[in-house]
Design a protein around this motif. Structure first.
Motif, mmCIF file in Angstrom:
data_model
loop_
_atom_site.group_PDB
_atom_site.id
_atom_site.type_symbol
_atom_site.label_atom_id
_atom_site.label_comp_id
_atom_site.label_asym_id
_atom_site.label_seq_id
_atom_site.Cartn_x
_atom_site.Cartn_y
_atom_site.Cartn_z
ATOM 1 N N UNK A 68 0.823 -1.220 0.000
ATOM 2 C CA UNK A 68 0.000 0.000 0.000
ATOM 3 C C UNK A 68 0.854 1.266 0.000
ATOM 4 N N UNK A 69 0.302 2.335 -0.556
ATOM 5 C CA UNK A 69 0.959 3.637 -0.469
ATOM 6 C C UNK A 69 1.104 4.027 1.003
ATOM 7 N N UNK A 70 2.173 4.739 1.303
ATOM 8 C CA UNK A 70 2.451 5.061 2.702
ATOM 9 C C UNK A 70 2.948 6.494 2.853
ATOM 10 N N UNK A 95 6.274 -12.945 -6.006
ATOM 11 C CA UNK A 95 7.277 -13.673 -6.774
ATOM 12 C C UNK A 95 8.353 -14.251 -5.882
ATOM 13 N N UNK A 96 9.390 -14.761 -6.515
ATOM 14 C CA UNK A 96 10.563 -15.241 -5.782
ATOM 15 C C UNK A 96 11.793 -14.392 -6.092
ATOM 16 N N UNK A 97 11.747 -13.689 -7.217
ATOM 17 C CA UNK A 97 12.806 -12.748 -7.583
ATOM 18 C C UNK A 97 12.180 -11.371 -7.720
ATOM 19 N N UNK A 98 12.859 -10.344 -7.166
ATOM 20 C CA UNK A 98 12.280 -9.000 -7.107
ATOM 21 C C UNK A 98 13.246 -7.979 -7.698
ATOM 22 N N UNK A 99 12.664 -6.961 -8.287
ATOM 23 C CA UNK A 99 13.468 -5.872 -8.849
ATOM 24 C C UNK A 99 12.696 -4.561 -8.695
ATOM 25 N N UNK A 100 13.207 -3.682 -7.804
ATOM 26 C CA UNK A 100 12.597 -2.372 -7.579
ATOM 27 C C UNK A 100 13.326 -1.317 -8.393
ATOM 28 N N UNK A 101 12.559 -0.336 -8.883
ATOM 29 C CA UNK A 101 13.176 0.787 -9.571
ATOM 30 C C UNK A 101 12.377 2.060 -9.276
ATOM 31 N N UNK A 149 7.934 3.980 -6.428
ATOM 32 C CA UNK A 149 8.847 2.862 -6.622
ATOM 33 C C UNK A 149 8.087 1.741 -7.326
ATOM 34 N N UNK A 150 8.686 1.238 -8.416
ATOM 35 C CA UNK A 150 8.037 0.264 -9.292
ATOM 36 C C UNK A 150 8.628 -1.121 -9.028
ATOM 37 N N UNK A 151 7.752 -2.115 -8.921
ATOM 38 C CA UNK A 151 8.186 -3.477 -8.614
ATOM 39 C C UNK A 151 7.874 -4.424 -9.765
ATOM 40 N N UNK A 152 8.908 -5.174 -10.216
ATOM 41 C CA UNK A 152 8.751 -6.293 -11.138
ATOM 42 C C UNK A 152 9.133 -7.569 -10.385
ATOM 43 N N UNK A 153 8.408 -8.651 -10.662
ATOM 44 C CA UNK A 153 8.723 -9.922 -10.003
ATOM 45 C C UNK A 153 8.833 -11.035 -11.037
ATOM 46 N N UNK A 208 3.785 -4.361 -13.892
ATOM 47 C CA UNK A 208 4.499 -3.961 -12.690
ATOM 48 C C UNK A 208 3.510 -3.310 -11.724
ATOM 49 N N UNK A 209 3.888 -3.237 -10.460
ATOM 50 C CA UNK A 209 3.066 -2.542 -9.472
ATOM 51 C C UNK A 209 3.881 -1.387 -8.892
ATOM 52 N N UNK A 210 3.184 -0.336 -8.504
ATOM 53 C CA UNK A 210 3.850 0.867 -8.018
ATOM 54 C C UNK A 210 3.361 1.222 -6.631
ATOM 55 N N UNK A 211 4.281 1.594 -5.761
ATOM 56 C CA UNK A 211 3.930 2.096 -4.446
ATOM 57 C C UNK A 211 4.427 3.538 -4.342
#
Length: 354
Positions: free
Chosen positions: A109-111, A126-132, A157-161, A172-175
């Motif tokens: 969730x946004x914080x 996922x089991x592998x994560x990559x934030x950007x 911050x964008x998350x790929x799994x 991707x999902x973004x927080x």
């Protein structure tokens, strides 16, 4: 006449590439949801038609190849049978295709956080994560990196799994993390009071951060240590500390020093200069530890009352009935009571200088 089929051959199509990659893959085949595949048997030059089925359902393709876009996860059986132009039908050949689901990235969730504090992101899916972008993150390949942002504002911050079977999330999902400004509280100016003289404290929300909760310590001498403006009554020197919080939990601190006089004091200047130079323009008594000023009065040489007040801090500006008074000596009298019960009846003279 051909009565058998060669093994089903798979032509792999790159999902995101511009060109087509061609490779032979032996059955069973394993793919990710959303992957297109091209399966073929025999040589296209052989004059035959073919029946392709997926889990027993006949497909439109009748040539020696079939293109399938696997959009549903599961295990599927592909069968193919050759029908030569001149001859008997061939044997039915089959192979299994394992279609793995795509992982779904969840960045949490946004914080909102306070300036100068850190927080932990909570990625799942996922089991592998990559934030950007990786800036301000302790480890951009961790599911739960620590974030530390040295400025205020809103940051995405964008998350790929990816999963262990090599499937990657398509979406991707973004927080969004909002860093609030640091609140500043002012506990007030240091003060000098008489013993047991009530002093109104007042914690000020300097940058209007929205301070709502207050805590003063020590609680000694305070009528309520949990409000912004308690009243202090003390018989000793004390330093009060105030901690204030916003609704989001951001914290501000400050101190105020209180010095307690052992006796009440009064000082009356012997001259003043009401010439509008912003220096010594008003004649007033300086009171310390005075509970009540009954009166402070000034008379001219003719005995006329030119000024009187019972308000502490008030004074004479050198005028009478709206007119500036002449230079010279004037008589003053004063009656006051200290917080320690002491009585003051004083009189003296002051020189008006222009």
């Amino acid at each position: 006449m051909i009565k058998w089929l060669q093994h089903i051959i798979v032509l792999l199509l790159l999902i995101f590439g511009i060109t087509t990659a061609v490779a032979q893959v032996a059955m069973p085949d394993t793919v990710c949801v959303g992957t297109p595949r091209l399966y073929h048997v025999n040589d296209a030059n052989i004059p035959s038609t073919y029946t392709w089925k997926i889990d027993g359902v006949t497909q439109p393709a009748t040539s020696n190849e079939i293109s399938i876009n696997w959009n549903i996860a599961g295990i599927f059986q592909i069968t193919v049978q050759e029908h030569p132009v001149n001859g008997c039908d061939g044997d039915i050949k089959s192979g299994l295709v394992y279609v793995n689901p795509l992982p779904v990235a969840n960045a949490g969730p946004d914080s909102t956080i306070c300036f100068g504090t850190t927080m932990q992101l909570h990625g799942t899916g996922g089991t592998l994560y990559n934030w950007s972008p990786p800036t301000y993150l302790s480890n951009p390949t961790s599911a739960n990196p620590i974030i530390s942002i040295p400025m205020t504002g809103s940051f995405d911050f964008i998350l790929h799994v990816s999963s262990t079977n090599g499937c990657k999330s398509i979406m991707a999902d973004t927080v969004s993390i909002t860093v609030l400004p640091k609140p500043v509280v002012f506990a007030g100016n240091d003060s000098v009071i008489a013993i047991n003289q009530p002093l109104q404290l007042n914690a000020v929300d300097v940058n209007h951060a929205g301070l709502i909760d207050y805590s003063w310590s020590p609680s000694f001498g305070l009528n309520n240590p949990s409000i912004s403006n308690p009243i202090a009554v003390t018989d000793r020197d004390v330093t009060y500390s105030v901690i204030a919080y916003t609704a989001q939990g951001c914290e501000a601190r400050d101190l105020v020093n209180i010095k307690v006089l052992t006796a009440s004091e009064i000082y009356v200047p012997n001259a003043f200069t009401p010439n509008n130079d912003a220096n010594n323009n008003v004649f007033r008594p300086i009171l310390r530890g005075i509970k009540e000023l009954k009166y402070f009065s000034v008379y001219n040489r003719y005995g006329e009352l030119v000024f009187t007040t019972s308000k502490q801090g008030a004074g004479w500006d050198g005028t009478f009935k709206g007119k500036p008074q002449n230079i010279g000596a004037y008589i003053w009298v004063l009656d006051a009571t200290g917080y320690n019960g002491s009585k003051f009846i004083r009189k003296g003279s002051v020189v008006l200088i222009r």
